[in-house]
Scaffold this motif. Structure first.
Motif, PDB file in Angstrom:
ATOM      1  N   SER A 251      80.523 -71.265 -60.123  1.00  0.00           N
ATOM      2  CA  SER A 251      79.497 -71.045 -61.055  1.00  0.00           C
ATOM      3  C   SER A 251      79.151 -70.455 -61.540  1.00  0.00           C
ATOM      4  CB  SER A 251      78.823 -72.682 -60.793  1.00  0.00           C
ATOM      5  OG  SER A 251      79.131 -73.742 -60.920  1.00  0.00           O
TER       6      SER A 251
ATOM      7  N   PHE B 282      85.567 -64.720 -70.705  1.00  0.00           N
ATOM      8  CA  PHE B 282      85.877 -65.588 -70.278  1.00  0.00           C
ATOM      9  C   PHE B 282      87.373 -64.600 -69.501  1.00  0.00           C
ATOM     10  CE2 PHE B 282      83.894 -68.518 -72.001  1.00  0.00           C
ATOM     11  CZ  PHE B 282      84.616 -69.209 -71.078  1.00  0.00           C
TER      12      PHE B 282
ATOM     13  N   ILE C 192      89.292 -71.264 -65.431  1.00  0.00           N
ATOM     14  CA  ILE C 192      88.105 -71.091 -65.481  1.00  0.00           C
ATOM     15  C   ILE C 192      87.840 -71.944 -66.576  1.00  0.00           C
ATOM     16  CG2 ILE C 192      86.568 -68.969 -66.723  1.00  0.00           C
ATOM     17  CD1 ILE C 192      88.289 -67.003 -66.126  1.00  0.00           C
ATOM     18  N   THR C 193      86.758 -72.953 -66.211  1.00  0.00           N
ATOM     19  CA  THR C 193      87.068 -73.943 -67.346  1.00  0.00           C
ATOM     20  C   THR C 193      85.656 -74.247 -67.503  1.00  0.00           C
ATOM     21  OG1 THR C 193      88.056 -75.242 -65.473  1.00  0.00           O
ATOM     22  CG2 THR C 193      86.791 -76.900 -66.912  1.00  0.00           C
ATOM     23  N   PRO C 194      85.504 -73.813 -69.135  1.00  0.00           N
ATOM     24  CA  PRO C 194      83.574 -74.288 -69.252  1.00  0.00           C
ATOM     25  C   PRO C 194      82.872 -75.751 -69.044  1.00  0.00           C
ATOM     26  CG  PRO C 194      85.367 -74.096 -71.338  1.00  0.00           C
ATOM     27  CD  PRO C 194      85.845 -73.746 -70.038  1.00  0.00           C
ATOM     28  N   THR C 195      82.175 -75.636 -69.107  1.00  0.00           N
ATOM     29  CA  THR C 195      81.701 -77.059 -68.443  1.00  0.00           C
ATOM     30  C   THR C 195      80.301 -77.868 -69.358  1.00  0.00           C
ATOM     31  OG1 THR C 195      79.984 -76.066 -66.560  1.00  0.00           O
ATOM     32  CG2 THR C 195      81.634 -76.860 -65.968  1.00  0.00           C
TER      33      THR C 195
ATOM     34  N   HIS D 183      78.582 -70.157 -71.872  1.00  0.00           N
ATOM     35  CA  HIS D 183      78.492 -71.488 -71.397  1.00  0.00           C
ATOM     36  C   HIS D 183      78.659 -71.076 -69.899  1.00  0.00           C
ATOM     37  CE1 HIS D 183      80.463 -71.876 -74.979  1.00  0.00           C
ATOM     38  NE2 HIS D 183      80.345 -73.530 -75.030  1.00  0.00           N
ATOM     39  N   SER D 184      77.938 -71.984 -69.595  1.00  0.00           N
ATOM     40  CA  SER D 184      78.498 -72.204 -67.821  1.00  0.00           C
ATOM     41  C   SER D 184      79.576 -72.046 -67.501  1.00  0.00           C
ATOM     42  CB  SER D 184      77.457 -73.684 -67.078  1.00  0.00           C
ATOM     43  OG  SER D 184      77.970 -74.186 -65.883  1.00  0.00           O
ATOM     44  N   ALA D 185      80.136 -72.224 -66.482  1.00  0.00           N
ATOM     45  CA  ALA D 185      81.665 -72.333 -66.685  1.00  0.00           C
ATOM     46  C   ALA D 185      82.210 -72.461 -64.751  1.00  0.00           C
ATOM     47  CB  ALA D 185      82.649 -71.521 -66.608  1.00  0.00           C
TER      48      ALA D 185
END
Length: 249
Positions: A182, A208, A225-228, A236-238
């Motif tokens: 994270s 990113f 890499i997936t933003p949350t 963003h948190s990712a």
């Protein structure tokens, strides 16, 4: 390391030492007042209630992360896990529970005050399959090819040498090993530059594209890499996943 990089690292160390002292004295840790406030986007609210309830209160109070990497790292019974920038130990203790008595969870931190807090939390939790190491995430004090999973929670963005972090992570992982991180990620380098502050929770975040390029340059494959959730404008948190390739059969 340049003088500026040394100063930045010392600023980070001092901030987290202060956070550990706050928790030890019965308060709550925070990343700092700038450039964002620590709210529901950071810390213990990102963990499930049953996870928080099973841990010492001090481990929960010291949580400074932007996610819950242990929930997405696909930890398995018997895994050897390393948490980069382990702080008060929340992710180490959760990892230790997931990998069971045949596995082991390591925590790495450069701050004496956080290490002392984490050791106390491990004793309170009765965790026997954990070990905390003093060192930096740019020079991990573990042999090559010994770790199954590397996790980290909102720490790599604070590093003064991210290529070294990626290279060291790749080195200590076993072939086929994986990362579940994270971290705070910027939409673009320009938006990162607008945020300023080198010690705040979102400082130094890669974009990113930069994050992907850095992991691939170190040798990682299957980078995702997936933003949350957003943590500030353009930031963003990712969740970051990647794999160290296994040798071809």
């Amino acid at each position: 390391m340049t003088e500026q990089s040394t100063d930045l690292r010392e600023s980070v160390r001092m901030r987290y030492a202060e956070a550990a002292v706050q928790v030890t004295e019965g308060g709550t840790a925070c990343c700092g007042t700038q450039p964002v406030e620590v709210d529901e986007n950071f810390g213990s609210p990102l963990y499930a209630a049953d996870e928080r309830d099973a841990l010492p209160a001090e481990a929960v109070a010291a949580s400074l992360g932007c996610g819950n990497p242990t929930a997405v790292a696909e930890l398995r019974e018997g895994d050897r896990v390393l948490d980069l920038g382990s702080g008060g130990g929340i992710d180490v203790l959760l990892s230790a529970r997931r990998v069971g008595p045949t596995g082991k969870a390591y925590g790495l931190d450069m701050t004496d005050e956080m290490l002392q807090l984490a050791l106390g939390n491990a004793r309170k939790a009765g965790a026997t399959n954990v070990e905390f190491l003093k060192g930096t995430i740019e020079s991990i004090p573990l042999p090559a090819d010994t770790i199954d999973v590397v996790v980290s929670n909102c720490v790599i963005n604070l590093s003064v040498d991210k290529p070294a972090v990626f290279a060291e992570t790749f080195r200590v992982l076993r072939p086929g090993g994986r990362v579940g991180i994270s971290d705070v990620v910027a939409l673009t380098p320009e938006q990162r530059a607008e945020r300023g502050d080198c010690v705040g929770c979102i400082a130094g975040a890669l974009s990113f594209a930069e994050y992907r390029q850095g992991l691939e340059a170190a040798g990682f494959t299957d980078v995702e890499i997936t933003p949350t959730h957003p943590v500030a404008d353009g930031m963003h948190s990712a969740i970051v996943h990647a794999t160290k390739p296994a040798p071809a059969q």
